[in-house]
Design a protein around this motif. Structure first.
Motif, PDB file in Angstrom:
ATOM      1  N   TYR A   1      -4.528 -26.779  15.067  1.00  0.00           N
ATOM      2  CA  TYR A   1      -3.857 -26.285  16.276  1.00  0.00           C
ATOM      3  C   TYR A   1      -3.939 -24.760  16.343  1.00  0.00           C
ATOM      4  O   TYR A   1      -4.080 -24.181  17.412  1.00  0.00           O
ATOM      5  CB  TYR A   1      -2.380 -26.697  16.292  1.00  0.00           C
ATOM      6  CG  TYR A   1      -2.143 -28.162  16.536  1.00  0.00           C
ATOM      7  CD1 TYR A   1      -3.159 -28.977  17.004  1.00  0.00           C
ATOM      8  CD2 TYR A   1      -0.891 -28.718  16.317  1.00  0.00           C
ATOM      9  CE1 TYR A   1      -2.944 -30.315  17.227  1.00  0.00           C
ATOM     10  CE2 TYR A   1      -0.667 -30.058  16.549  1.00  0.00           C
ATOM     11  CZ  TYR A   1      -1.685 -30.857  16.993  1.00  0.00           C
ATOM     12  OH  TYR A   1      -1.459 -32.180  17.223  1.00  0.00           O
TER      13      TYR A   1
ATOM     14  N   VAL B   1      -0.058 -28.993  24.075  1.00  0.00           N
ATOM     15  CA  VAL B   1       0.198 -28.536  22.711  1.00  0.00           C
ATOM     16  C   VAL B   1      -0.221 -27.073  22.568  1.00  0.00           C
ATOM     17  O   VAL B   1       0.528 -26.235  22.045  1.00  0.00           O
ATOM     18  CB  VAL B   1      -0.560 -29.419  21.696  1.00  0.00           C
ATOM     19  CG1 VAL B   1      -0.429 -28.864  20.295  1.00  0.00           C
ATOM     20  CG2 VAL B   1      -0.047 -30.844  21.748  1.00  0.00           C
TER      21      VAL B   1
ATOM     22  N   THR C   1       2.104 -24.721  24.362  1.00  0.00           N
ATOM     23  CA  THR C   1       3.384 -24.608  23.667  1.00  0.00           C
ATOM     24  C   THR C   1       3.268 -23.663  22.476  1.00  0.00           C
ATOM     25  O   THR C   1       4.128 -22.803  22.269  1.00  0.00           O
ATOM     26  CB  THR C   1       3.855 -26.002  23.207  1.00  0.00           C
ATOM     27  OG1 THR C   1       3.816 -26.881  24.322  1.00  0.00           O
ATOM     28  CG2 THR C   1       5.255 -25.946  22.651  1.00  0.00           C
ATOM     29  N   ILE C   2       2.190 -23.791  21.716  1.00  0.00           N
ATOM     30  CA  ILE C   2       1.998 -22.918  20.551  1.00  0.00           C
ATOM     31  C   ILE C   2       1.926 -21.461  20.992  1.00  0.00           C
ATOM     32  O   ILE C   2       2.583 -20.581  20.429  1.00  0.00           O
ATOM     33  CB  ILE C   2       0.698 -23.297  19.815  1.00  0.00           C
ATOM     34  CG1 ILE C   2       0.844 -24.670  19.170  1.00  0.00           C
ATOM     35  CG2 ILE C   2       0.342 -22.239  18.770  1.00  0.00           C
ATOM     36  CD1 ILE C   2      -0.457 -25.252  18.695  1.00  0.00           C
TER      37      ILE C   2
ATOM     38  N   ILE D   1       4.451 -26.140  15.380  1.00  0.00           N
ATOM     39  CA  ILE D   1       4.258 -27.287  16.266  1.00  0.00           C
ATOM     40  C   ILE D   1       3.704 -28.481  15.490  1.00  0.00           C
ATOM     41  O   ILE D   1       4.097 -29.627  15.718  1.00  0.00           O
ATOM     42  CB  ILE D   1       3.325 -26.905  17.439  1.00  0.00           C
ATOM     43  CG1 ILE D   1       4.040 -25.907  18.372  1.00  0.00           C
ATOM     44  CG2 ILE D   1       2.896 -28.136  18.232  1.00  0.00           C
ATOM     45  CD1 ILE D   1       5.322 -26.419  18.965  1.00  0.00           C
TER      46      ILE D   1
ATOM     47  N   THR E   1       6.662 -29.919  13.823  1.00  0.00           N
ATOM     48  CA  THR E   1       7.530 -30.553  14.815  1.00  0.00           C
ATOM     49  C   THR E   1       6.997 -31.920  15.202  1.00  0.00           C
ATOM     50  O   THR E   1       7.736 -32.908  15.272  1.00  0.00           O
ATOM     51  CB  THR E   1       7.617 -29.687  16.085  1.00  0.00           C
ATOM     52  OG1 THR E   1       7.986 -28.374  15.722  1.00  0.00           O
ATOM     53  CG2 THR E   1       8.618 -30.266  17.065  1.00  0.00           C
ATOM     54  N   GLU E   2       5.687 -31.964  15.451  1.00  0.00           N
ATOM     55  CA  GLU E   2       5.080 -33.214  15.875  1.00  0.00           C
ATOM     56  C   GLU E   2       5.200 -34.268  14.779  1.00  0.00           C
ATOM     57  O   GLU E   2       5.567 -35.408  15.027  1.00  0.00           O
ATOM     58  CB  GLU E   2       3.610 -32.949  16.195  1.00  0.00           C
ATOM     59  CG  GLU E   2       2.963 -34.014  17.016  1.00  0.00           C
ATOM     60  CD  GLU E   2       1.522 -33.658  17.316  1.00  0.00           C
ATOM     61  OE1 GLU E   2       1.126 -33.790  18.455  1.00  0.00           O
ATOM     62  OE2 GLU E   2       0.807 -33.232  16.392  1.00  0.00           O
TER      63      GLU E   2
ATOM     64  N   GLN F   1       6.881 -37.221  20.680  1.00  0.00           N
ATOM     65  CA  GLN F   1       6.118 -36.205  21.405  1.00  0.00           C
ATOM     66  C   GLN F   1       6.989 -35.350  22.305  1.00  0.00           C
ATOM     67  O   GLN F   1       6.561 -34.307  22.783  1.00  0.00           O
ATOM     68  CB  GLN F   1       5.058 -36.888  22.278  1.00  0.00           C
ATOM     69  CG  GLN F   1       4.040 -37.649  21.471  1.00  0.00           C
ATOM     70  CD  GLN F   1       3.210 -38.529  22.369  1.00  0.00           C
ATOM     71  OE1 GLN F   1       3.593 -38.838  23.496  1.00  0.00           O
ATOM     72  NE2 GLN F   1       2.076 -38.946  21.865  1.00  0.00           N
TER      73      GLN F   1
ATOM     74  N   ILE G   1       7.616 -31.382  21.644  1.00  0.00           N
ATOM     75  CA  ILE G   1       6.711 -30.306  22.027  1.00  0.00           C
ATOM     76  C   ILE G   1       7.040 -29.804  23.433  1.00  0.00           C
ATOM     77  O   ILE G   1       7.175 -28.600  23.662  1.00  0.00           O
ATOM     78  CB  ILE G   1       5.253 -30.794  21.918  1.00  0.00           C
ATOM     79  CG1 ILE G   1       4.906 -30.965  20.437  1.00  0.00           C
ATOM     80  CG2 ILE G   1       4.301 -29.829  22.583  1.00  0.00           C
ATOM     81  CD1 ILE G   1       3.570 -31.559  20.177  1.00  0.00           C
ATOM     82  N   SER G   2       7.196 -30.731  24.377  1.00  0.00           N
ATOM     83  CA  SER G   2       7.516 -30.311  25.750  1.00  0.00           C
ATOM     84  C   SER G   2       8.870 -29.618  25.813  1.00  0.00           C
ATOM     85  O   SER G   2       9.043 -28.646  26.561  1.00  0.00           O
ATOM     86  CB  SER G   2       7.505 -31.514  26.688  1.00  0.00           C
ATOM     87  OG  SER G   2       6.248 -32.132  26.659  1.00  0.00           O
TER      88      SER G   2
ATOM     89  N   PHE H   1       8.562 -26.118  24.581  1.00  0.00           N
ATOM     90  CA  PHE H   1       7.904 -25.329  25.611  1.00  0.00           C
ATOM     91  C   PHE H   1       8.912 -24.875  26.673  1.00  0.00           C
ATOM     92  O   PHE H   1       8.996 -23.696  27.013  1.00  0.00           O
ATOM     93  CB  PHE H   1       6.803 -26.180  26.248  1.00  0.00           C
ATOM     94  CG  PHE H   1       5.985 -25.459  27.266  1.00  0.00           C
ATOM     95  CD1 PHE H   1       5.007 -24.564  26.870  1.00  0.00           C
ATOM     96  CD2 PHE H   1       6.178 -25.669  28.617  1.00  0.00           C
ATOM     97  CE1 PHE H   1       4.240 -23.898  27.810  1.00  0.00           C
ATOM     98  CE2 PHE H   1       5.416 -24.999  29.563  1.00  0.00           C
ATOM     99  CZ  PHE H   1       4.450 -24.114  29.147  1.00  0.00           C
TER     100      PHE H   1
END
Lengths: 290, 317
Positions: free
Chosen positions: A21, A227, A230-231, A250, A253-254, A267, A270-271, A274
């Protein structure tokens, strides 16, 4: 409660995924930092690179790790040309317009993939796919360890390139002060195209590192674009250090989200990250500007 | 002259389903429906300039609200419809309050709407009230009182009526002070604030209006197909469809979404026809979206007001 050993294994797996990522996000943050473009096509271009890796394996029998230099160079060329022909020529004015242009590019890319490659999920069988190495009580898949290490090595090389070479210095000069860079004789349009190319080259390398353990479908791009954004937002738009830290956060987190909430609901983390970062601290962890 | 053309178009739309085979009537229904949800995007994205990548959030909230009320709580769908709109409006206002209070603009607003839609999608995939990924079926009982019609011509007229209402709302925006304030915000937010416009409140209002309209479309969709699942309701495809028809037709114009929808539907049907002649093109859906994605790039770059601006230019010439 869950066994701490399982949690440690989850964190380690998250870190391994995070390494790749980081590479994807570094490309996105480079493009943002230099061109001030939010490249919505990032995920779709990664998806195309993954198909390139897949077909090199299937038609030419090339191992993904062997095809890495080839795909990376090809991705650079695609990015350079895409910038010269479409993005650079059409992207001016309001920043939403640039976002819409890159959305258009991603719609075209996704549907070209659907048209020519079909909607099936494609995977690569490599002989070392099932190899495991043991770290303490955790068993880690060997290809993931290799990929994570390679991704970090590539980031390091990119960092050296940015600080030690003339091209790298020119890119940083343009990122900091466009007008000034132009005044000292830097060809800014060329630097833009090269930077976009490097950003996409990161995707080419990431695709090679992903394919031994991952799959590709025409929709893969959409999964990765969220993804990656978000990163980059978490780390701070345009910040390399932020992309690195954000990538690992991330990844963890995932991995832990999947562990505690299950595949589906996991999932959502992540959102949510963000949204929360944008609402509460839009500059991210290491960013300087909003 | 213009009134005559409008009257002729209206008449043509009314008699159209009586003259063509069922299949083409359904195509017309889809065209008006897409124009309607496109117009809901246009209200906030076109007139007020708040580009959204996540209007599916409102669409899905509308579809799920009415379906849950109907299936789980036994509401009549006609009564559930306004409730769905209210929920869509609330979600629109809620997202707007959160985003605009944090000062998000432009691309950042677009991306956060996408993330909200994604949160809804994942939540609907996991929650028991939405039956998770299985989706929800509405029991078929084809009586008008159930918002279901044996003769599909009525669903055509309903879509047509929705489209007309949305055109009237857009027309009202071009003539009202509210609409003028939205355009001022789109053109220059800081200047609008300096003129004394309460930018925050106006933007929340327009997102609520847009969300309610889009939710109405969600309920309509659920009642037409009697099925809804998280990917249909909250997937990015719906958000992109609304954005595409509006941008291509002409963002911020009354007829933009309708023009874009007619063009998209026509391209779709043409590729479908081409596919029946050349079997190699059996995969039609991607083909029309490739054309549309390319059109989006060209239009944003070369014709920011969409195809509607071509019509306008000719009229003034």
């Amino acid at each position: 409660m869950l066994d701490p050993q399982i949690i440690i294994a989850g964190v380690l797996n998250g870190l391994l995924a995070g390494g790749i990522y980081v590479l994807v996000a570094v490309g996105l943050t480079l493009i943002y930092g230099v061109l001030h473009i939010i490249n919505f096509a990032h995920g779709s271009l990664l998806m195309l690179a993954m198909y390139a890796v897949f077909f090199l394996w299937r038609l030419a029998g090339l191992d993904p790790y062997v095809s890495l230099p080839l795909v990376t160079a090809g991705a650079f060329a695609v990015g350079f040309v895409l910038y010269r022909l479409v993005i650079g020529r059409f992207s001016h004015g309001k920043d939403e317009n640039i976002l819409l242009i890159t959305l258009g590019v991603s719609i075209v890319a996704d549907n070209l993939a659907l048209l020519f490659f079909g909607g099936d999920t494609q995977t690569i069988d490599v002989p070392y796919a099932g190899d495991i190495i043991q770290v303490g009580a955790a068993f880690l898949p060997l290809p993931k360890v290799i990929s994570c290490g390679a991704a970090l090595l590539i980031c390091l090389v990119l960092g050296l390139f940015m600080t030690r070479t003339d091209t790298g210095k020119a890119i940083r000069a343009v990122a900091r002060e466009r007008q000034g860079a132009r005044l000292v004789g830097i060809d800014v349009e060329h630097v833009f195209a090269v930077s976009y190319g490097i950003g996409i080259a990161c995707l080419g390398a990431a695709a090679c590192l992903l394919m031994p353990t991952f799959y590709v479908t025409p929709q893969s791009g959409y999964a990765f674009v969220l993804v990656a954004f978000t990163i980059v937002v978490l780390g701070g738009m345009g910040s390399f250090l932020g992309a690195a830290v954000g990538g690992f956060l991330i990844g963890i987190t995932e991995s832990l989200g999947g562990l505690f909430l299950g595949e589906q609901l996991g999932q959502i983390g992540i959102s949510l990250i963000f949204i929360l970062i944008l609402l509460l601290k839009p500059t991210g962890l290491f960013g300087s500007r909003a | 002259m213009r009134h005559l053309a409008l009257a002729a178009a209206l008449l043509a739309a009314v008699v159209y389903p009586l003259l063509v085979p069922n299949y083409l009537a359904t195509v017309g229904m889809l065209m008006f429906f897409t124009a309607f949800i496109g117009q809901s995007w246009n209200i906030s994205g076109g007139f007020a300039g708040q580009t959204s990548f996540g209007h599916a959030a409102f669409f899905g909230v509308g579809a799920y609200t009415s379906t849950i009320l109907q299936v789980t709580y036994g509401w009549n769908p006609w009564l559930a419809w306004p409730a769905a709109m209210a929920m869509g409006g609330l979600v629109g206002a809620g997202i707007a309050v959160l985003s605009f209070r944090a000062g998000l603009r432009g691309s950042y607003f677009a991306l956060i709407t996408l993330a909200f839609a994604e949160v809804f999608r994942i939540a609907a995939n996991s929650a028991s009230i939405t039956r998770g990924g299985l989706g929800m079926l509405i029991k078929a009982d084809q009586r008008p009182i159930n918002f279901q019609f044996k003769d599909q011509i009525w669903i055509y007229y309903l879509a047509f009526a929705l489209c007309l209402v949305s055109l009237l709302i857009a027309w009202w925006l071009t003539r009202s002070r509210f609409g003028a304030r939205l355009v001022a915000i789109r053109e220059n937010e800081d200047a609008a604030r300096a003129l004394g416009i309460d930018v925050f409140t106006e933007k929340v209002k327009v997102l609520a209006l847009s969300g309610a309209m889009c939710a109405a479309g969600g309920t309509f969709y659920a009642q037409k197909y009697l099925y809804i699942d998280p990917n249909i309701a909250f997937g990015i495809d719906k958000s992109v469809e609304m954005l595409l028809v509006t941008m291509v037709g002409g963002a911020g114009t009354i007829f933009g979404p309708l023009i874009g929808s007619i063009a998209l539907t026509t391209i779709n049907e043409l590729t479908r026809a081409a596919a029946s002649v050349f079997p190699a093109l059996k995969n039609v859906q991607p083909l029309s979206l490739i054309v549309y994605g390319a059109m989006l790039v060209l239009i944003v770059a070369r014709l920011p007001d969409g195809f509607a601006s071509l019509l306008g230019r000719r009229r003034h010439a």
